[in-house]
Design an enzyme around this catalytic site. Structure first.
Site, mmCIF file in Angstrom:
data_model
loop_
_atom_site.group_PDB
_atom_site.id
_atom_site.type_symbol
_atom_site.label_atom_id
_atom_site.label_comp_id
_atom_site.label_asym_id
_atom_site.label_seq_id
_atom_site.Cartn_x
_atom_site.Cartn_y
_atom_site.Cartn_z
ATOM 1 N N SER A 55 -14.134 -11.057 -5.746
ATOM 2 C CA SER A 55 -13.937 -10.152 -6.873
ATOM 3 C C SER A 55 -14.229 -10.866 -8.196
ATOM 4 O O SER A 55 -15.340 -11.312 -8.423
ATOM 5 C CB SER A 55 -12.528 -9.570 -6.821
ATOM 6 O OG SER A 55 -12.381 -8.475 -7.698
ATOM 7 N N ASP A 79 -15.657 0.036 -0.681
ATOM 8 C CA ASP A 79 -15.115 -0.522 -1.923
ATOM 9 C C ASP A 79 -15.375 0.448 -3.078
ATOM 10 O O ASP A 79 -16.524 0.767 -3.388
ATOM 11 C CB ASP A 79 -15.785 -1.868 -2.210
ATOM 12 C CG ASP A 79 -15.092 -2.680 -3.289
ATOM 13 O OD1 ASP A 79 -14.297 -2.103 -4.060
ATOM 14 O OD2 ASP A 79 -15.347 -3.891 -3.359
ATOM 15 N N HIS A 85 -12.107 -3.275 -0.762
ATOM 16 C CA HIS A 85 -12.298 -4.362 -1.722
ATOM 17 C C HIS A 85 -11.606 -5.658 -1.313
ATOM 18 O O HIS A 85 -12.148 -6.745 -1.511
ATOM 19 C CB HIS A 85 -11.800 -3.916 -3.106
ATOM 20 C CG HIS A 85 -12.059 -4.916 -4.186
ATOM 21 N ND1 HIS A 85 -13.328 -5.196 -4.645
ATOM 22 C CD2 HIS A 85 -11.210 -5.721 -4.888
ATOM 23 C CE1 HIS A 85 -13.255 -6.126 -5.597
ATOM 24 N NE2 HIS A 85 -11.983 -6.465 -5.759
#
Length: 292
Positions: free
Chosen positions: A146, A192, A223
């Site tokens: 991320s 995601d 995610h």
């Protein structure tokens, strides 16, 4: 036909080992890259906050009989800590790498800040850490999830001498890797909604044709998929690091073409994937999976 030639070279054995001083461990198999523990016993050491980053944990092979190892610094994502993705440390280190799972200075640090911290962590690893003599400072890579994945890509843009970069569901605000010269693997998660596959496809497409690259979309994943041990991630991350950090062509057979498509909904690549020490064709291709 090119893929078959690469695979044949990859299993050449003794001749390949003689030509490449960076190969570590026995000849790989589909089972060995999927295993939860690789051929190297691993120990770890904690690092306190300071030196430009928030501390962390270093995982390293205990044996020194094969020489030094490549180093990889990994950053967690927004509001995350290393503990949330710590399974990566021993799993990757047991394959013959020194892995530095870092904590960030602040939980909400930007991708650019995380990139700078990853580079500071690599500098600490190779210059000051208690395991510095086990690391080859010329064979380094970065990874992250991320915001940390964006940090890894940012680090690659800052330091093109890196051997590899891996972004897992990476958030990179600029949305461009037009100046990326580091072999880069991007993971997208099919479900995601925070960093969408379409956004990461565009990011992948922004890379120069001369940069080695791959895009893997994990089927049905969200995610934070990386938060749990994943064979799908491990069996693709390990070959990427082996090919580019260790210059180990024995691992090309797993990515060119993708040898196991289970759990992967899309795959793009610049096969044949060749270490930055040799010339790449830079021709984008797929392995029979759906392409957006």
């Amino acid at each position: 036909m090119a893929f078959a030639a690469v695979a044949a070279t990859a299993v050449a054995g003794p001749a390949s080992a003689a030509a490449n001083p960076y190969e570590r461990g026995p000849a790989p198999t589909a089972a060995s890259i999927a295993a939860t523990t690789g051929p190297f016993a691993v120990a770890s050491v904690s690092v306190p906050r300071g030196n430009g980053f928030g501390g962390g944990v270093i995982y390293y092979p205990t044996s020194t009989s094969q020489g030094t190892f490549g180093g990889v610094a990994i950053s967690p994502g927004l509001n995350g800590t290393w503990a949330g993705i710590a399974w990566l440390g021993p799993r990757l280190a047991s394959q013959g790498f020194v892995i530095f799972g870092i904590e960030t200075n602040n939980l909400n640090d930007s991708p650019a800040s995380r990139g700078t911290q990853l580079l500071a962590a690599l500098d600490f690893l190779t210059r000051s850490s208690s395991v510095r003599t086990r690391v080859d400072a010329s064979r380094l890579a970065v990874a992250g999830h991320s915001m940390g994945g964006g940090g890894a890509l940012s680090a690659a843009l800052q330091r093109p001498s890196l051997q590899a970069a891996i972004g897992n569901a990476p958030h990179l605000p600029s949305g461009s890797l037009a100046t990326d010269r580091v072999p880069t693997l991007i993971y997208a998660m099919q479900n995601d909604t925070l960093v969408t596959p379409s956004r990461l496809t565009s990011l992948y497409n922004s890379m120069p044709a001369t940069t080695e690259r791959a895009y893997i979309e994990v089927a049905g994943a969200g995610h934070n998929y990386i938060g749990q041990p994943s064979t799908t991630l491990a069996r693709t991350m390990i070959p990427w690091l082996k090919i580019f950090v260790d210059n180990d062509a024995r691992y090309s057979q797993f990515l060119c073409p993708l040898s196991n498509q289970s759990g992967i909904s899309q795959y793009r690549n610049s096969c044949p994937l060749i270490s930055t020490t040799t010339l790449s064709t830079g021709v984008d291709s797929t392995s029979g999976l759906a392409v957006r």
